[in-house]
Design an enzyme around this catalytic site. Structure first.
Site, PDB file in Angstrom:
ATOM      1  N   ILE A 129      -6.587 -32.536  89.480  1.00  0.00           N
ATOM      2  CA  ILE A 129      -5.830 -31.580  90.278  1.00  0.00           C
ATOM      3  C   ILE A 129      -6.151 -31.862  91.736  1.00  0.00           C
ATOM      4  O   ILE A 129      -7.302 -32.090  92.095  1.00  0.00           O
ATOM      5  CB  ILE A 129      -6.216 -30.130  89.933  1.00  0.00           C
ATOM      6  N   CYS A 130      -5.123 -31.896  92.583  1.00  0.00           N
ATOM      7  CA  CYS A 130      -5.306 -32.029  94.019  1.00  0.00           C
ATOM      8  C   CYS A 130      -6.131 -33.283  94.341  1.00  0.00           C
ATOM      9  O   CYS A 130      -5.816 -34.373  93.894  1.00  0.00           O
ATOM     10  CB  CYS A 130      -5.931 -30.761  94.579  1.00  0.00           C
TER      11      CYS A 130
END
Length: 357
Positions: free
Chosen positions: A115-116
């Site tokens: 994520i990210c």
């Protein structure tokens, strides 16, 4: 008196998430919210979540508090799904221990997810070499420079590479995590989890629409919202730029300019995406012919519907229906999870890649 042995409980899929010093609590919280809360009412084997870290010492968390992970990297690598919610420094090096753990997890067949800024950890481990991947739009250029073998797509919300998946920044992680639930347990379960979180099960558009730009005046936003609401209420009818502009109480030219500035796409492309999205529930839950569904969501022919559906979803309406149609209650007790773990091409792969193009 003979007492029969208890029926063995279905094996729960295991998920591990990496906590680290200096992390933001949001991405970690998203993982915990989706995979760490028991959901017996869904009647599927829910996930067993483990929060892991390199050491058992206190970890500083953005916002002024500390936490301590219960498990180490040995548990991280042993899970069915391994999630990296970020890195402490996108310019720094990922520790050799974390790199080795991610490689071991992938080598033993785990599904690895970022994520990210977590994409930097996957890239450091070589898991994104010669693959398409994404990260937060602020870090996309840096990820490409630091790891030139990665094919960085800065516009999408997430990229599903089957065994390795990456998402854009922060809330885009929720899109990817709901996508994982959908792959494992089917659309009905994923939609129910999304409803519990008060988020849409499918989110339109890529992250290009969030790239820093001039702030749209409030009155323009209200006008766009009025036009969008009107369009959603009239999807089955012919919708033109003129009718949208009228709903927004703007001239045609002014409407096009403001719509593009606020959404990152054109009015007619947005209408097409809404029509495709509206068709998903019908494909998932009804046996209506494709021709009827096309008409119900406003396409003038089944051929036009198939063209735009395939362009948006990267699969045909019939293939999507086969993959995501919920089984009849009287049917065999098979799960969507096993279907999507066979290694066959997942029709939902790269769900959002054509959005906003």
């Amino acid at each position: 008196m003979f007492v029969p042995p208890p029926v063995p409980r279905a094996t729960r899929p295991t998920v591990s998430v990496l906590a680290f010093d200096g992390m933001s609590p949001f991405e970690l919280g998203c993982v915990v919210e989706i995979f760490g809360i028991a959901r017996p009412e869904l009647e599927v084997p829910w996930y067993e979540l483990s929060v892991c870290a390199e050491s058992r010492t206190d970890l500083r968390v953005t916002g002024g508090f500390t936490m301590r992970a219960e498990h180490g990297l040995d548990v991280l690598t042993a899970a069915d799904t391994v999630i990296v919610p970020g890195v402490a420094d996108v310019h720094g090096e990922v520790s050799l221990e974390v790199v080795a753990a991610l490689r071991r997890a992938r080598d033993r067949g785990a599904r690895v997810v970022s994520i990210c800024s977590g994409a930097f950890a996957l890239a450091a481990a070589g898991l994104l070499d010669d693959r398409e991947a994404t990260t937060h739009w602020r870090y996309a250029d840096l990820l490409q420079r630091r790891f030139p073998r990665v094919r960085v797509d800065p516009d999408v919300l997430y990229v599903d590479g089957e065994d390795v998946l990456t998402s854009a920044g922060s809330a885009a992680g929720l899109d990817l995590l709901i996508h994982l639930v959908r792959k494992d347990h089917g659309p009905g379960v994923a939609n129910e989890v999304a409803r519990r979180l008060v988020i849409p099960p499918h989110r339109d558009g890529g992250q290009a629409q969030f790239v820093q730009a001039a702030v749209t005046p409030v009155e323009d936003g209200a006008a766009m919202a009025a036009a969008m609401t009107w369009a959603l209420e009239h999807l089955a009818e012919p919708i033109t730029i003129a009718s949208l502009a009228e709903a927004a109480h703007m001239s045609r030219r002014t409407f096009i300019r403001h719509f593009g500035r606020q959404t990152g796409t054109s009015p007619l492309r947005w209408v097409i995406s809404q029509r495709v999205t509206a068709s998903l529930a019908m494909l998932e839950s009804t046996s209506a012919p494709v021709e009827e569904i096309a008409s119900a969501v406003g396409f003038d022919s089944a051929a036009t519907f198939r063209h735009h559906f395939t362009r948006t979803m990267r699969t045909s309406p019939s293939a999507y229906r086969r993959a995501f149609r919920a089984p009849a209650p009287s049917g065999p007790a098979s799960s969507h999870g096993s279907e999507h773990r066979t290694g066959e091409l997942d029709p939902a792969t790269e769900l959002h890649r054509e959005a906003s193009r």
